[in-house]
Scaffold this motif. Structure first.
Motif, PDB file in Angstrom:
ATOM      1  N   GLY A 188      53.115  55.482  40.128  1.00 38.24           N
ATOM      2  CA  GLY A 188      53.840  56.269  39.133  1.00 38.24           C
ATOM      3  C   GLY A 188      53.186  56.250  37.769  1.00 38.24           C
ATOM      4  N   TRP A 189      54.013  56.259  36.736  1.00 39.77           N
ATOM      5  CA  TRP A 189      53.531  56.348  35.360  1.00 39.77           C
ATOM      6  C   TRP A 189      52.711  55.118  34.960  1.00 39.77           C
ATOM      7  N   GLN A 190      53.019  53.962  35.546  1.00 33.95           N
ATOM      8  CA  GLN A 190      52.245  52.752  35.225  1.00 33.95           C
ATOM      9  C   GLN A 190      50.791  52.924  35.654  1.00 33.95           C
ATOM     10  N   LYS A 191      50.600  53.428  36.847  1.00 31.40           N
ATOM     11  CA  LYS A 191      49.242  53.638  37.346  1.00 31.40           C
ATOM     12  C   LYS A 191      48.500  54.669  36.497  1.00 31.40           C
ATOM     13  N   GLU A 192      49.182  55.721  36.102  1.00 33.88           N
ATOM     14  CA  GLU A 192      48.568  56.756  35.270  1.00 33.88           C
ATOM     15  C   GLU A 192      48.125  56.198  33.922  1.00 33.88           C
ATOM     16  N   VAL A 193      48.991  55.421  33.281  1.00 33.37           N
ATOM     17  CA  VAL A 193      48.679  54.881  31.958  1.00 33.37           C
ATOM     18  C   VAL A 193      47.530  53.878  32.044  1.00 33.37           C
ATOM     19  N   VAL A 194      47.584  52.967  33.016  1.00 37.64           N
ATOM     20  CA  VAL A 194      46.512  51.967  33.161  1.00 37.64           C
ATOM     21  C   VAL A 194      45.185  52.647  33.465  1.00 37.64           C
ATOM     22  N   THR A 195      45.197  53.627  34.333  1.00 36.83           N
ATOM     23  CA  THR A 195      43.956  54.353  34.669  1.00 36.83           C
ATOM     24  C   THR A 195      43.368  55.030  33.442  1.00 36.83           C
ATOM     25  N   SER A 196      44.219  55.662  32.641  1.00 35.78           N
ATOM     26  CA  SER A 196      43.758  56.351  31.431  1.00 35.78           C
ATOM     27  C   SER A 196      43.182  55.358  30.422  1.00 35.78           C
ATOM     28  N   LEU A 197      43.884  54.268  30.187  1.00 38.56           N
ATOM     29  CA  LEU A 197      43.409  53.253  29.239  1.00 38.56           C
ATOM     30  C   LEU A 197      42.089  52.650  29.694  1.00 38.56           C
TER      31      LEU A 197
END
Length: 217
Positions: free
Chosen positions: A109-118
């Motif tokens: 979910g959103w956690q994976k998206e944010v970590v990947t982007s960072l």
């Protein structure tokens, strides 16, 4: 014949009176009950028990009991002291051989998206930095660690070891420690690449100038 009879009566009449006189002459002390003497003597004996007897009883408590108590206290302290080390070993065991890719793959979910982007932003801003799992999280190092990413239930943090020294015109960083600062993100839309790149590059520059922040430099 009448005289002897009168003498006998007189003798008989005198006997009770003489007996009473004899009883009256017995000393008053002889009439005190034996029980009274016994009770008084007992009280006197009890009163004479020295306070030292009580102290002697207390002193007889076995030294082994005291030693056992001390041993229990020492064992408890040793157990408490071992807890942090045991927790650290447990964390190391869980993350041994784990890569940052594994860490990201375990999210959703959103956690994976944010970590990947960072992760992508940090690697572009500091291509020479190493990336690995340390302390249970992705850590980026160049002359020592300068940044880390940590996923929590309600946020993803991007932290900087020298965060207190970094310029932060966008006001992204928070924290009140002597050195470290972090930003908390809860959606991909909150990831702002430009100010994050600036923070990463300055963190790397300061590490190069001052050395490893974990060694008090």
């Amino acid at each position: 014949m009448s005289k002897p009879t009168a003498a006998k009566k007189a003798s008989t009449a005198k006997t009770p009176a003489a007996k009473k006189a004899t009883e009256g002459k017995k000393p008053a002390a002889a009439k005190k009950p034996t029980a009274t003497k016994t009770g008084a003597a007992k009280k006197a004996t009890e009163a004479k028990k020295p306070a030292a007897a009580k102290k002697a009883t207390e002193a007889k408590k076995p030294a082994a009991a005291k030693k056992a108590t001390e041993a229990k206290k020492a064992a408890k302290k040793a157990t408490e002291a071992k807890k942090p080390a045991a927790a650290k070993k447990s964390l190391s065991a869980r993350t041994a051989g784990k890569t940052v890719g594994d860490y990201v793959g375990g999210l959703s979910g959103w956690q994976k998206e944010v970590v990947t982007s960072l992760r992508e932003i940090v690697r572009r801003a500091a291509p020479e930095a190493s990336e690995s799992i340390k302390w249970g999280q992705p850590v980026y190092e160049l002359s020592g660690p300068f940044a880390h990413i940590k996923a929590f239930a309600r946020s993803v943090n991007l932290g900087f070891w020298r965060g207190a020294e970094l310029a932060d015109p966008a006001g992204l960083l928070t924290g009140d420690g002597a050195r470290m600062r972090h930003m908390s993100l809860s959606a991909l839309a909150e990831v702002r690449e430009e100010p994050i790149v600036a923070l990463v590059r300055e963190a790397v520059r300061r590490n190069r100038e001052k050395g490893d922040p974990t060694k008090g430099a």
